[in-house]
Design a protein around this motif. Structure first.
Motif, PDB file in Angstrom:
ATOM      1  N   HIS A  96       0.849  -1.203   0.000  1.00  9.61           N
ATOM      2  CA  HIS A  96       0.000   0.000   0.000  1.00  9.61           C
ATOM      3  C   HIS A  96       0.881   1.249   0.000  1.00  9.61           C
ATOM      4  O   HIS A  96       1.905   1.310   0.692  1.00  9.61           O
ATOM      5  N   THR A  97       0.477   2.236  -0.788  1.00  8.24           N
ATOM      6  CA  THR A  97       1.127   3.548  -0.803  1.00  8.24           C
ATOM      7  C   THR A  97       0.125   4.568  -1.308  1.00  8.24           C
ATOM      8  O   THR A  97      -0.883   4.211  -1.927  1.00  8.24           O
ATOM      9  N   ALA A  98       0.392   5.847  -1.039  1.00  9.39           N
ATOM     10  CA  ALA A  98      -0.539   6.912  -1.421  1.00  9.39           C
ATOM     11  C   ALA A  98       0.245   8.171  -1.752  1.00  9.39           C
ATOM     12  O   ALA A  98       1.423   8.303  -1.407  1.00  9.39           O
ATOM     13  N   GLY A  99      -0.429   9.105  -2.450  1.00  2.77           N
ATOM     14  CA  GLY A  99       0.159  10.405  -2.766  1.00  2.77           C
ATOM     15  C   GLY A  99       0.854  10.449  -4.108  1.00  2.77           C
ATOM     16  O   GLY A  99       1.835  11.188  -4.257  1.00  2.77           O
ATOM     17  N   TRP A 100       0.375   9.727  -5.127  1.00  4.02           N
ATOM     18  CA  TRP A 100       1.014   9.672  -6.441  1.00  4.02           C
ATOM     19  C   TRP A 100       0.151  10.386  -7.470  1.00  4.02           C
ATOM     20  O   TRP A 100      -1.075  10.422  -7.379  1.00  4.02           O
ATOM     21  N   PHE A 101       0.836  10.954  -8.492  1.00  5.79           N
ATOM     22  CA  PHE A 101       0.141  11.549  -9.639  1.00  5.79           C
ATOM     23  C   PHE A 101       1.152  11.660 -10.790  1.00  5.79           C
ATOM     24  O   PHE A 101       2.305  12.071 -10.564  1.00  5.79           O
ATOM     25  N   PRO A 102       0.790  11.298 -12.031  1.00 10.61           N
ATOM     26  CA  PRO A 102      -0.477  10.625 -12.385  1.00 10.61           C
ATOM     27  C   PRO A 102      -0.480   9.170 -11.915  1.00 10.61           C
ATOM     28  O   PRO A 102       0.344   8.808 -11.060  1.00 10.61           O
ATOM     29  N   LYS A 103      -1.363   8.365 -12.506  1.00 11.00           N
ATOM     30  CA  LYS A 103      -1.458   6.981 -12.062  1.00 11.00           C
ATOM     31  C   LYS A 103      -0.108   6.284 -12.204  1.00 11.00           C
ATOM     32  O   LYS A 103       0.483   6.271 -13.276  1.00 11.00           O
ATOM     33  N   ILE A 132      -6.135   1.088  -7.976  1.00  9.95           N
ATOM     34  CA  ILE A 132      -5.667   2.468  -7.888  1.00  9.95           C
ATOM     35  C   ILE A 132      -6.889   3.376  -7.757  1.00  9.95           C
ATOM     36  O   ILE A 132      -7.768   3.355  -8.616  1.00  9.95           O
ATOM     37  N   MET A 133      -6.927   4.141  -6.670  1.00 14.83           N
ATOM     38  CA  MET A 133      -8.068   5.015  -6.391  1.00 14.83           C
ATOM     39  C   MET A 133      -7.583   6.451  -6.218  1.00 14.83           C
ATOM     40  O   MET A 133      -6.471   6.681  -5.741  1.00 14.83           O
ATOM     41  N   MET A 134      -8.421   7.405  -6.634  1.00 18.83           N
ATOM     42  CA  MET A 134      -8.121   8.827  -6.465  1.00 18.83           C
ATOM     43  C   MET A 134      -8.642   9.304  -5.120  1.00 18.83           C
ATOM     44  O   MET A 134      -9.790   9.075  -4.767  1.00 18.83           O
ATOM     45  N   MET A 135      -7.766   9.973  -4.354  1.00 22.47           N
ATOM     46  CA  MET A 135      -8.131  10.491  -3.048  1.00 22.47           C
ATOM     47  C   MET A 135      -8.757  11.874  -3.203  1.00 22.47           C
ATOM     48  O   MET A 135      -8.690  12.488  -4.268  1.00 22.47           O
ATOM     49  N   PRO A 136      -9.387  12.402  -2.150  1.00 20.87           N
ATOM     50  CA  PRO A 136     -10.021  13.729  -2.249  1.00 20.87           C
ATOM     51  C   PRO A 136      -9.053  14.835  -2.647  1.00 20.87           C
ATOM     52  O   PRO A 136      -9.461  15.825  -3.251  1.00 20.87           O
ATOM     53  N   ALA A 137      -7.768  14.713  -2.338  1.00 19.84           N
ATOM     54  CA  ALA A 137      -6.801  15.755  -2.691  1.00 19.84           C
ATOM     55  C   ALA A 137      -6.399  15.710  -4.161  1.00 19.84           C
ATOM     56  O   ALA A 137      -5.591  16.528  -4.608  1.00 19.84           O
ATOM     57  N   GLY A 138      -6.933  14.779  -4.937  1.00 25.50           N
ATOM     58  CA  GLY A 138      -6.579  14.679  -6.343  1.00 25.50           C
ATOM     59  C   GLY A 138      -5.405  13.762  -6.616  1.00 25.50           C
ATOM     60  O   GLY A 138      -4.983  13.634  -7.760  1.00 25.50           O
TER      61      GLY A 138
END
Length: 551
Positions: free
Chosen positions: A204-211, A232-238
């Motif tokens: 698990h990890t978070a805070g990436w852009f783009p996918k 892969i899911m988009m969080m409220p912060a984009g």
């Protein structure tokens, strides 16, 4: 240009269309009589679109008759939360003091003036969405550097920007395409459960852009052959959150690497774990030895029975032979009894080892839910009323001091609470000081000082080298243990609190949580203060070993 020429040809039947190279031999006459009705409609729409674009982008310059340069294209990439420079360089023999620079963000529905600098008044105006986030390089204006420094890049900043520079009735336009990206945190690998003979791993990890792209690797850096499932899911912060899982098969490479790749920035982040063979289901070697001995015993018994039967027929007439056979039979029985005793001893050893492994596995499972705990020493402390503990407010410190029936102990409560799930932490305790630690429900934490009622906390406390629990003042059986580190597991799923001796991995006591009708939603850890100071006991960070040394 071709669209404008074709449109003018529709207006003038004798208009000559010239190719882009200007060659007179390539000129062609266009007549309305030779254009089908559908082609006429398409060209009319294209003519209206071209006129609209030219008028919308350059209407101020068309009115004044000024010269407009073509739009050079530049692409830059900005990292979310950091700064990026939108380049704009004007090549001219001389740039006067009076000039203007305007940066425009080209949205689909409107155009936003991000920042504008007026050289005549020497003023700078920013759009409210970019307030305090843009900056010009004023000292480099005369050198033609009209670039814009965009700070704290956001996901909504991506898109095309136009830099418009005007002076001496001339205009210079530069088109910049801004792409945004973000690098998330280091991925975390968790061992979920067994699936038949396999082990389920989750990354698990978070805070990436783009996918991002997810890759599972082995110890040699090769892509693993096991199938994986990625979500892969988009969080409220984009930004994007990644959860990927795979099953590790027995006999495969036990070193696992979870790598997350940002293709836009060409950067990666990865984590590695080494899975011990003890996690794979296997047959105990003691069980194999027991089965081999049992088979040999059965073979020996069968062989003996056959031999006795054969000898009995041969020694019917011989008394000596019969006595010898009886003696041999007794010896075999004695050997079987000794063998049974040996088997019982081996079985007892196996059972003790199984119980020990079960206790250690329970402790490792508790450690897998480790969370960081912080305590503010300056915050107002609370007091717990416990039985069997020394009164810390008394001046009597002699070893023969009697235990008070009910005493109060000052504590410090953690800053963060828990409402669900399992949470584990460890506290280094003093050998020469009495202490109390555990968890307290939310309504107890919100009080401004005072003594907490006993139904609002669940604790383990030490008094005169003896341990007590808050559940009916239950005294724990004395053991030859050094209580230097105490582990606490808050299990809100099973509604219980467990206390461990973390060094020897021993479960001291399990206290059920009885919430009653007024159940609190949040529970907070608490620790005692050091004797004579305002500092709490040391909360030790939990480190889970990747390789188990004991079997």
């Amino acid at each position: 240009m071709a669209i404008v020429q074709a449109s003018l040809a529709l207006l003038d039947p004798e208009y000559t269309v010239t190719n882009f190279s200007g060659n007179k031999d390539m000129r062609t006459k266009v007549h309305h009589n030779h254009i089908p009705y559908r082609s006429l409609t398409v060209l009319t729409v294209q003519w209206l679109t071209a006129i609209h674009i030219l008028t919308f982008q350059h209407i101020p310059r068309l009115i004044t008759g000024e010269c407009v340069n073509s739009l050079p294209y530049t692409s830059v990439t900005g990292v979310i939360g950091e700064g990026v420079i939108l380049p704009c360089h004007v090549v001219a023999e001389r740039i006067p003091e009076i000039f203007s620079v305007q940066w425009i963000f080209n949205e689909q529905s409107e155009k936003i003036t991000v920042s504008r600098y007026d050289g005549k008044n020497k003023t700078e105006i920013q759009d409210e969405r970019y307030q305090d986030r843009t900056e010009f390089f004023h000292s480099e204006f005369r050198a033609g550097n009209m670039s814009l420094h965009l700070k704290n890049v956001k996901n909504s900043d991506k898109g095309s920007y136009t830099c418009v520079v005007s002076f001496d009735n001339q205009h210079y336009d530069v088109l910049v395409e801004l792409k945004v990206a973000a690098i998330g945190g280091v991925p975390s690998i968790f061992l979920r459960s067994h699936v038949k003979q396999d082990i389920s791993l989750t990354c698990h990890t978070a805070g990436w852009f783009p996918k991002p792209r997810v890759i599972w690797l082995d110890g040699q850096g090769q892509i693993r052959k096991e199938l994986s499932t990625t979500k892969i899911m988009m969080m409220p912060a984009g930004l994007y959150s990644v959860i990927t899982s795979m099953n590790l098969e027995p006999g495969s490479d036990t070193e696992v690497c979870c790598r997350i790749v940002n293709n836009l920035l060409n950067k990666t982040s990865e984590s590695r774990v080494l899975i011990s063979d003890v996690f794979f289901p296997s047959i105990s070697k003691w069980l194999v030895v027991f089965l081999v001995i049992l088979c040999l015993s059965m073979v020996l018994i069968c062989s003996t029975f056959c031999k006795l039967r054969s000898n009995h027929r041969k020694t019917v007439k011989s008394v000596k032979a019969k006595m010898a056979m009886e003696e041999e039979k007794e010896q075999l029985k004695s050997m079987l009894e000794r063998q049974k005793t040996t088997n019982k001893t081996a079985k007892s050893v196996l059972r003790e080892r199984f119980d020990q492994l079960k206790v250690e596995l329970d402790f490792w499972e508790a450690q897998s839910h480790a969370v960081p705990i912080t305590v503010n020493p300056n915050s107002q402390h609370l007091e717990l009323q416990v039985s069997g503990a020394l009164d810390t407010k008394s001046n009597n410190t002699s070893e023969s001091a009697a235990l008070s029936a009910a005493s109060t102990v000052p504590i410090l409560v953690g800053q963060e609470g828990f409402a669900a799930g399992k949470h584990y932490w460890e506290v280094e305790v003093e050998q020469h000081q009495d202490w109390v630690l555990g968890v307290v429900r939310e309504k107890g934490k919100q009080e401004e000082g005072g003594i907490l009622p006993r139904e609002d906390y669940w604790a383990l406390h030490r008094s005169q080298a003896e341990l007590f629990s808050s559940e009916g003042d239950f005294r724990i059986e004395k053991k030859q243990l050094q209580y230097s580190v105490i582990g606490v597991l808050l299990d809100l799923e099973e509604r219980q609190v467990k206390f461990y001796e973390a060094v020897q991995m021993v479960l001291l006591v399990t206290i059920p949580i009885s919430l009653g009708k007024e159940a609190a939603k949040t529970f907070y850890p608490f620790v005692p203060k050091r004797e004579g100071t305002l500092k709490p006991f040391v909360i030790r960070p939990v480190r889970i070993p990747s390789v188990l040394e004991k079997l």
